[in-house]
Structures are given as structure tokens and as C-alpha cells.
Design a protein around this motif. Structure first.
Motif, PDB file in Angstrom:
ATOM      1  N   LYS A 125       0.862  -1.175   0.000  1.00 42.38           N
ATOM      2  CA  LYS A 125       0.000   0.000   0.000  1.00 42.38           C
ATOM      3  C   LYS A 125       0.903   1.231   0.000  1.00 42.38           C
ATOM      4  O   LYS A 125       1.701   1.412   0.927  1.00 42.38           O
ATOM      5  CB  LYS A 125      -0.890  -0.038   1.238  1.00 42.38           C
ATOM      6  CG  LYS A 125      -1.947   1.023   1.308  1.00 42.38           C
ATOM      7  CD  LYS A 125      -2.807   0.772   2.540  1.00 42.38           C
ATOM      8  CE  LYS A 125      -3.913   1.768   2.670  1.00 42.38           C
ATOM      9  NZ  LYS A 125      -4.724   1.503   3.880  1.00 42.38           N
ATOM     10  N   TRP A 182       1.428   5.571  -0.654  1.00 43.29           N
ATOM     11  CA  TRP A 182       0.806   6.886  -0.631  1.00 43.29           C
ATOM     12  C   TRP A 182       1.220   7.659  -1.878  1.00 43.29           C
ATOM     13  O   TRP A 182       2.398   7.675  -2.239  1.00 43.29           O
ATOM     14  CB  TRP A 182       1.241   7.655   0.616  1.00 43.29           C
ATOM     15  CG  TRP A 182       0.733   9.059   0.662  1.00 43.29           C
ATOM     16  CD1 TRP A 182       1.436  10.193   0.413  1.00 43.29           C
ATOM     17  CD2 TRP A 182      -0.595   9.488   0.979  1.00 43.29           C
ATOM     18  NE1 TRP A 182       0.636  11.302   0.553  1.00 43.29           N
ATOM     19  CE2 TRP A 182      -0.625  10.898   0.899  1.00 43.29           C
ATOM     20  CE3 TRP A 182      -1.763   8.801   1.307  1.00 43.29           C
ATOM     21  CZ2 TRP A 182      -1.765  11.633   1.146  1.00 43.29           C
ATOM     22  CZ3 TRP A 182      -2.912   9.547   1.564  1.00 43.29           C
ATOM     23  CH2 TRP A 182      -2.901  10.941   1.488  1.00 43.29           C
ATOM     24  N   GLU A 185      -2.193  12.840  -5.542  1.00 45.23           N
ATOM     25  CA  GLU A 185      -3.599  12.440  -5.469  1.00 45.23           C
ATOM     26  C   GLU A 185      -4.117  12.435  -4.036  1.00 45.23           C
ATOM     27  O   GLU A 185      -5.313  12.277  -3.818  1.00 45.23           O
ATOM     28  CB  GLU A 185      -3.776  11.057  -6.095  1.00 45.23           C
ATOM     29  CG  GLU A 185      -3.372  11.026  -7.551  1.00 45.23           C
ATOM     30  CD  GLU A 185      -3.331   9.618  -8.109  1.00 45.23           C
ATOM     31  OE1 GLU A 185      -4.179   8.798  -7.707  1.00 45.23           O
ATOM     32  OE2 GLU A 185      -2.449   9.351  -8.935  1.00 45.23           O
ATOM     33  N   LYS A 229      -3.852  10.143  -1.720  1.00 43.04           N
ATOM     34  CA  LYS A 229      -4.535   8.899  -1.359  1.00 43.04           C
ATOM     35  C   LYS A 229      -3.573   7.725  -1.451  1.00 43.04           C
ATOM     36  O   LYS A 229      -2.532   7.790  -2.104  1.00 43.04           O
ATOM     37  CB  LYS A 229      -5.749   8.643  -2.239  1.00 43.04           C
ATOM     38  CG  LYS A 229      -5.435   8.338  -3.692  1.00 43.04           C
ATOM     39  CD  LYS A 229      -6.720   8.063  -4.462  1.00 43.04           C
ATOM     40  CE  LYS A 229      -6.437   7.657  -5.895  1.00 43.04           C
ATOM     41  NZ  LYS A 229      -7.660   7.358  -6.627  1.00 43.04           N
ATOM     42  N   TYR A 230      -3.946   6.647  -0.753  1.00 41.52           N
ATOM     43  CA  TYR A 230      -3.208   5.395  -0.823  1.00 41.52           C
ATOM     44  C   TYR A 230      -3.732   4.573  -1.988  1.00 41.52           C
ATOM     45  O   TYR A 230      -4.923   4.630  -2.308  1.00 41.52           O
ATOM     46  CB  TYR A 230      -3.411   4.569   0.455  1.00 41.52           C
ATOM     47  CG  TYR A 230      -2.610   5.052   1.622  1.00 41.52           C
ATOM     48  CD1 TYR A 230      -3.198   5.837   2.606  1.00 41.52           C
ATOM     49  CD2 TYR A 230      -1.268   4.729   1.752  1.00 41.52           C
ATOM     50  CE1 TYR A 230      -2.462   6.279   3.689  1.00 41.52           C
ATOM     51  CE2 TYR A 230      -0.524   5.166   2.834  1.00 41.52           C
ATOM     52  CZ  TYR A 230      -1.123   5.944   3.800  1.00 41.52           C
ATOM     53  OH  TYR A 230      -0.396   6.388   4.872  1.00 41.52           O
ATOM     54  N   LYS A 231      -2.834   3.797  -2.583  1.00 41.03           N
ATOM     55  CA  LYS A 231      -3.214   2.808  -3.576  1.00 41.03           C
ATOM     56  C   LYS A 231      -2.595   1.484  -3.164  1.00 41.03           C
ATOM     57  O   LYS A 231      -1.436   1.439  -2.754  1.00 41.03           O
ATOM     58  CB  LYS A 231      -2.701   3.194  -4.964  1.00 41.03           C
ATOM     59  CG  LYS A 231      -3.350   4.417  -5.556  1.00 41.03           C
ATOM     60  CD  LYS A 231      -2.828   4.669  -6.958  1.00 41.03           C
ATOM     61  CE  LYS A 231      -3.409   5.931  -7.560  1.00 41.03           C
ATOM     62  NZ  LYS A 231      -2.861   6.190  -8.904  1.00 41.03           N
ATOM     63  N   THR A 232      -3.362   0.440  -3.270  1.00 45.73           N
ATOM     64  CA  THR A 232      -2.889  -0.898  -2.944  1.00 45.73           C
ATOM     65  C   THR A 232      -2.590  -1.653  -4.229  1.00 45.73           C
ATOM     66  O   THR A 232      -3.391  -1.634  -5.161  1.00 45.73           O
ATOM     67  CB  THR A 232      -3.953  -1.649  -2.119  1.00 45.73           C
ATOM     68  OG1 THR A 232      -4.188  -0.909  -0.917  1.00 45.73           O
ATOM     69  CG2 THR A 232      -3.487  -3.054  -1.766  1.00 45.73           C
ATOM     70  N   PHE A 233      -1.436  -2.299  -4.249  1.00 46.27           N
ATOM     71  CA  PHE A 233      -1.001  -3.055  -5.415  1.00 46.27           C
ATOM     72  C   PHE A 233      -0.845  -4.521  -5.039  1.00 46.27           C
ATOM     73  O   PHE A 233      -0.356  -4.841  -3.952  1.00 46.27           O
ATOM     74  CB  PHE A 233       0.333  -2.516  -5.941  1.00 46.27           C
ATOM     75  CG  PHE A 233       0.252  -1.077  -6.379  1.00 46.27           C
ATOM     76  CD1 PHE A 233      -0.123  -0.765  -7.678  1.00 46.27           C
ATOM     77  CD2 PHE A 233       0.526  -0.060  -5.490  1.00 46.27           C
ATOM     78  CE1 PHE A 233      -0.218   0.560  -8.081  1.00 46.27           C
ATOM     79  CE2 PHE A 233       0.442   1.271  -5.884  1.00 46.27           C
ATOM     80  CZ  PHE A 233       0.065   1.578  -7.186  1.00 46.27           C
TER      81      PHE A 233
END
Length: 121
Positions: A9, A11, A15, A17-21
Motif C-alpha cells: 500500500k 501513498w 492524489e 490517497k493510498y493505492k494498494t497493489f
């Protein structure tokens, strides 16, 4: 049973926001490369330059394991300074089978370091 997946995860400042990969399936070739990088990391502790080079090599490897869903720079900027070592160690450990891959949705729970846990005791 839910499928176990290696994830991270990050940051994204722009944007906010967090993004999870999620990493695609890993294979034996990936395991061998992870073990070689882990061995090199254990040996290269004589200078800060060696430690930093080893850390960068492992971060580049992680980016490749995630099939370039994010860049090295995004990986470096997406973690707070105190998270980097733990996250690299966790992901490498999951690839090598040393750590159990989590099935949960929250991939970055508040993890306390050993030093912090010892202080509390």
C-alpha cells in the motif's frame, strides 16, 4: 479459502490517497532471485553505501515483482521513512516464504518494531 497475495500500500502525494497493489503470481525463478538478493544484503553491511545499494537493489526487484505497476520513485516516495525497511523485509520474506502472506484487506496495519515492543515491556 481466500487466495493469498503479496501486496503493498503506497501513498501518492499528488492524489492525496493510498493505492494498494497486488503482485502477480511469483515463481521459483523469483524465489531464487530473492534469495540471492537476501544473501547479498546479509553480506553487504560494511559501509552505508553497501547497505543503501543493497536496499535499492531489493526495491528495484520488488518493483519488477509487481510488474512495474508503480515506479521505483513511487515506491520510495509512497512509504514513510520508518516503513521502508519493514516493508522491504516483509515483501521479500513473503516472496521467500519466510513470512506468511496476509489474506486481509488491510495490508499495512500498525506494525511495531522489536525495539518499540521491548521498550513497552
Amino acid at each position: 479459502m481466500a487466495q493469498k497475495q503479496i501486496s503493498v500500500k503506497l501513498w501518492f502525494e499528488k492524489e492525496e490517497k493510498y493505492k494498494t497493489f497486488i503482485a502477480p503470481r511469483t515463481n521459483t525463478k523469483t524465489l531464487y532471485e530473492a534469495l540471492e538478493l537476501d544473501e547479498a544484503a546479509a553480506k553487504n553491511t560494511n559501509s552505508i553505501k553497501e547497505v543503501l545499494k543493497s536496499l535499492e537493489d531489493r526495491m528495484k526487484f520488488i518493483v519488477r515483482v509487481f510488474r512495474n505497476q508503480f515506479t521505483l520513485e513511487e515506491f520510495q516516495e509512497g512509504l514513510q521513512s520508518f516503513e521502508v525497511s519493514d516493508e522491504v523485509r516483509r515483501i521479500m520474506g513473503e516472496i521467500m516464504g519466510y513470512e506468511e502472506v496476509k489474506e486481509e484487506e488491510d495490508f499495512l496495519p500498525g506494525v511495531e518494531t522489536e525495539a518499540f515492543q521491548q521498550k513497552k515491556e
